[in-house]
Each structure stands twice: as structure tokens, then as C-alpha cells.
Design an enzyme around this catalytic site. Structure first.
Site, PDB file in Angstrom:
ATOM      1  N   TYR A 135       0.833  -1.213   0.000  1.00 16.51           N
ATOM      2  CA  TYR A 135       0.000   0.000   0.000  1.00 16.51           C
ATOM      3  C   TYR A 135       0.866   1.261   0.000  1.00 16.51           C
ATOM      4  CZ  TYR A 135      -3.122   3.736   1.409  1.00 16.51           C
ATOM      5  OH  TYR A 135      -3.798   4.930   1.476  1.00 16.51           O
ATOM      6  N   ARG A 142       1.543   6.395  -7.164  1.00 15.41           N
ATOM      7  CA  ARG A 142       0.405   7.258  -7.522  1.00 15.41           C
ATOM      8  C   ARG A 142       0.810   8.726  -7.405  1.00 15.41           C
ATOM      9  NH1 ARG A 142      -5.079   6.728  -3.967  1.00 15.41           N
ATOM     10  NH2 ARG A 142      -3.517   6.857  -2.312  1.00 15.41           N
ATOM     11  N   TYR A 193      -1.433  13.193   6.140  1.00 16.49           N
ATOM     12  CA  TYR A 193      -1.026  12.194   7.134  1.00 16.49           C
ATOM     13  C   TYR A 193       0.457  12.373   7.463  1.00 16.49           C
ATOM     14  CZ  TYR A 193      -5.155   9.026   6.785  1.00 16.49           C
ATOM     15  OH  TYR A 193      -6.397   8.451   6.833  1.00 16.49           O
ATOM     16  N   ARG A 206     -11.628  13.195   1.040  1.00  8.84           N
ATOM     17  CA  ARG A 206     -12.567  12.353   1.800  1.00  8.84           C
ATOM     18  C   ARG A 206     -13.908  12.191   1.085  1.00  8.84           C
ATOM     19  NH1 ARG A 206      -9.624   9.362   5.214  1.00  8.84           N
ATOM     20  NH2 ARG A 206      -8.206  10.663   6.418  1.00  8.84           N
ATOM     21  N   GLU A 306     -14.654  -1.029   6.239  1.00  5.34           N
ATOM     22  CA  GLU A 306     -14.606   0.277   5.566  1.00  5.34           C
ATOM     23  C   GLU A 306     -15.878   0.409   4.723  1.00  5.34           C
ATOM     24  OE1 GLU A 306     -10.722   1.595   3.996  1.00  5.34           O
ATOM     25  OE2 GLU A 306     -11.750   1.887   2.080  1.00  5.34           O
TER      26      GLU A 306
HETATM   27  C1  3EB Z   1      -7.899   5.997   5.345  1.00  2.76           C
HETATM   28  O1  3EB Z   1      -8.814   6.761   5.668  1.00  2.76           O
HETATM   29  C2  3EB Z   1      -8.299   4.604   4.971  1.00  2.76           C
HETATM   30  O2  3EB Z   1      -5.223   5.645  -0.509  1.00  2.76           O
HETATM   31  O3  3EB Z   1      -6.814   6.210  -1.907  1.00  2.76           O
HETATM   32  C3  3EB Z   1      -9.379   5.014   2.183  1.00  2.76           C
HETATM   33  C4  3EB Z   1      -9.733   5.549   0.935  1.00  2.76           C
HETATM   34  C5  3EB Z   1      -8.065   4.716   2.440  1.00  2.76           C
HETATM   35  C6  3EB Z   1      -8.767   5.803  -0.045  1.00  2.76           C
HETATM   36  C7  3EB Z   1      -6.430   5.793  -0.802  1.00  2.76           C
HETATM   37  C8  3EB Z   1      -7.099   4.956   1.448  1.00  2.76           C
HETATM   38  C9  3EB Z   1      -7.450   5.498   0.225  1.00  2.76           C
HETATM   39  O4  3EB Z   1      -6.711   6.332   5.356  1.00  2.76           O
HETATM   40  C10 3EB Z   1      -7.648   4.099   3.740  1.00  2.76           C
END
Ligand code: 3EB
Length: 314
Positions: A135, A142, A193, A206, A306
Site C-alpha cells: 500500500y 500514484r 497524514y 474524503r 470500511e
Molecule cells: C484511510 O482513511 C483509509 O489511498 O486512496 C481510504 C480511501 C483509504 C482511499 C487511498 C485509502 C485510500 O486512510 C484508507
């Protein structure tokens, strides 16, 4: 799907002729999707998903193949998909970079430069230690493809989930006109993050507001940037739904009318959790939405479930 006038989606039959009014039909399962570029298949074993998602067009649809991407488009919105084999996706960092470079090329060349929504499914999401985790490598590749000054302001809503077959499946919607990204007041924006989650932060918004509707990204039991309720799937489900409600409230405060769930994809890491989590989702988001319950690996080892979906005015 008239994404410029808001996403128009409905539950449909998984088989049979595809009406001209459909821009994309997305099924669930590990079978091949067929030749029509509008047909896609989520490469997970479904637990409860006896329908297909229909994403409606708002004008006549054309389509074809451009490089590695099969696409359909209606003059407003473009649906695209690309698959890389297990061999091609073994180096997932390179695969992600290649896939997103191709996505950017095709969407720009065809005049749909605004990426609204991306789904990324690949095998072995949490394999590898530390920064070698697949990941994290995916996030690096990406980012390398999309990196440009101010890239954070044009990120799509997105999902990353482990596929149950080897390879990378990328599906997306892009548009002639931009959507409006919505961030969650309960969560750190993923693109901010801290370093502990990898060398490149995850590149997604989001949620994406499109006209009166909202496309919600994969949403889990993360508050701030930390996983909550390790090992407790019921409390994780409640927390992820609190995150969804916070996003809906934010979108409504920004001008959307009250939103209700239209299409939902629910992912569980452990098959045995499906019924319990689905019941919690139904109780909170309503019994009417089309809910696909899918068995898939979430991209942090401590996340058990999720959810994502399409929300439209009630
Ligand atoms: C998170 O909130 C959970 O890397 O595109 C959710 C949706 C998550 C998209 C991405 C990762 C991605 O971090 C993981």
C-alpha cells in the site's frame, strides 16, 4: 451518470443488455467483465451483492479504447478502467505510476480533465514491512504520477482495497467540470497524514460534492490519523459511520440538501463479521440503499471494515 447535475445512480441487474442511458455498470465478483467498456467488475468475492451499480448518462454515450484504458463518455463525464496483470502489478509502485500517468493522459486528451472518483483494487495490500508495504509503495507511485504544484486541491474521492486476484484494477470517473472536495472535520486530511504512514501520503479527498450529490471515499474507523477500536469490529463500524455522518453534515453545511445513501459498498476484512457490520450500517444509513457487502483487505492491518458510497438528496 450526470455527474455535473449530481450523480444519478441506481441498483440494476448484474446481467443482460445494457441500456443506452447507462454510462457504467459495475458488478461485484471475480469473473471477467466482458468487452463493453461500460462494464466493470470489482475483483472481490462478494458476500452479499446481488445487484450491479448503474451509473446513468445524461447524454448519448460513446466509448472505446485509448492505450491501456477502456472508456465511455457522454460529453459531461467519462468512465474509465484499466487492469494490469499480476506480473505487471508485482512492482506495485511502478504499476500505480503507470496507471495514473495513463489515466491523466486519457482524461486530458479527451477533454475530461477533472478526476472525481477513483477505485484502486490490488492484491496483497498490506504485504511487506514498513515502507516496503505494498500500500505504501502504491501511494508513492500514484503520487509520482500526479505530483504537480497544488496537486492537493484537485484530488478525487477514492478507495484502496485488496483484490482477491493478482493484479491492479483501476476504475474512475472524470468530468469536464470540477467537483468540490469535502474534507472530514473528524479526520486529518489523508494528503496530510504524518510520515509514520509512509513516504508519500495517500492522494485522495474524503468526499467529492457534485451538484446536489456526494461521492464518499472509502471511510474507516480513523479519527485524526489514528485507527480506533483495534480488534472490535462493532465499535469500528460505529466510528466509520460517525465519520460518514460528519462528512454528510459538512456537505450539507456547504449547501447540499439533506442527503441519503443511494449506493453503498461495505468491505469487511473477516467474512464472519459481515452480518453484524451490515446490520449496523442498515440501522444508521437506512434500509433502502443498495448495499454490496464485500470481502476485502483494508489497507491498514488494524482496520476491520470500511464503507463508501453515493449520497443524493433525500
Ligand atoms: C484511510 O482513511 C483509509 O489511498 O486512496 C481510504 C480511501 C483509504 C482511499 C487511498 C485509502 C485510500 O486512510 C484508507
Amino acid at each position: 451518470m450526470s455527474l455535473s447535475g449530481g450523480p444519478q445512480t441506481r441498483r440494476g441487474a448484474a446481467e443482460g443488455a445494457l441500456p443506452d442511458t447507462v454510462l457504467a455498470r459495475i458488478r461485484f465478483g471475480t469473473q471477467a467483465a466482458g468487452d463493453d467498456p461500460r462494464e466493470a467488475c470489482v475483483p472481490l468475492s462478494p458476500i452479499d451483492a446481488d445487484f450491479a451499480e448503474l451509473w446513468l448518462a445524461q447524454a448519448p454515450v460513446s466509448g472505446g479504447q485509448d492505450g491501456a484504458i477502456a472508456y465511455s463518455c457522454d460529453g459531461h463525464t467519462l468512465f474509465g478502467q484499466l487492469q494490469l496483470s499480476g506480473d505487471e502489478a508485482r512492482d506495485i509502485e511502478r504499476a500505480a505510476e503507470r496507471a495514473y500517468r495513463e489515466l491523466l493522459r486519457v482524461t486530458r486528451a479527451r477533454g475530461y480533465p477533472h478526476l472525481l472518483r477513483a477505485w484502486n483494487y490490488f492484491d496483497g495490500v498490506t504485504q511487506g514491512e514498513g515502507d516496503a508495504e505494498r500500500y505504501r509503495r502504491f501511494c508513492v507511485g500514484r503520487r509520482r504520477a500526479i505530483d504537480a504544484p497544488g496537486y492537493e486541491t484537485s484530488l478525487p474521492a477514492a478507495t484502496v482495497i485488496g483484490a482477491s486476484l493478482p493484479g491492479l484494477w483501476l476504475c474512475f470517473f472524470a468530468s469536464k467540470s470540477p467537483g468540490a472536495a469535502v474534507e472530514n472535520p473528524r479526520q486529518t486530511s489523508a494528503y496530510r497524514y504524518p510520515r509514520q504512514y509512509g513516504p508519500a501520503s495517500p492522494s485522495f479527498a474524503r468526499a467529492m460534492r457534485i451538484g446536489p450529490g456526494l461521492l464518499v471515499s472509502g471511510t474507516a474507523a480513523i479519527v485524526g490519523h489514528e485507527t480506533r477500536h483495534r480488534g472490535d469490529v462493532a465499535r469500528q463500524a460505529e466510528e466509520m459511520l460517525a465519520n460518514v455522518r460528519a462528512l454528510l453534515a459538512r456537505a450539507e453545511a456547504d449547501g447540499s440538501s439533506p442527503l441519503r445513501a443511494s449506493l453503498l459498498r461495505l468491505y469487511v476484512r473477516r467474512r464472519d463479521d459481515a452480518a453484524q457490520v451490515a446490520a449496523i450500517v442498515r440501522a444508521v444509513l437506512g434500509a433502502d440503499a443498495a448495499l454490496a457487502v464485500l470481502h476485502g483487505e483494508i489497507c491498514r492491518e488494524d482496520l476491520l471494515t470500511e464503507i463508501e458510497g453515493v449520497f443524493t438528496p433525500a
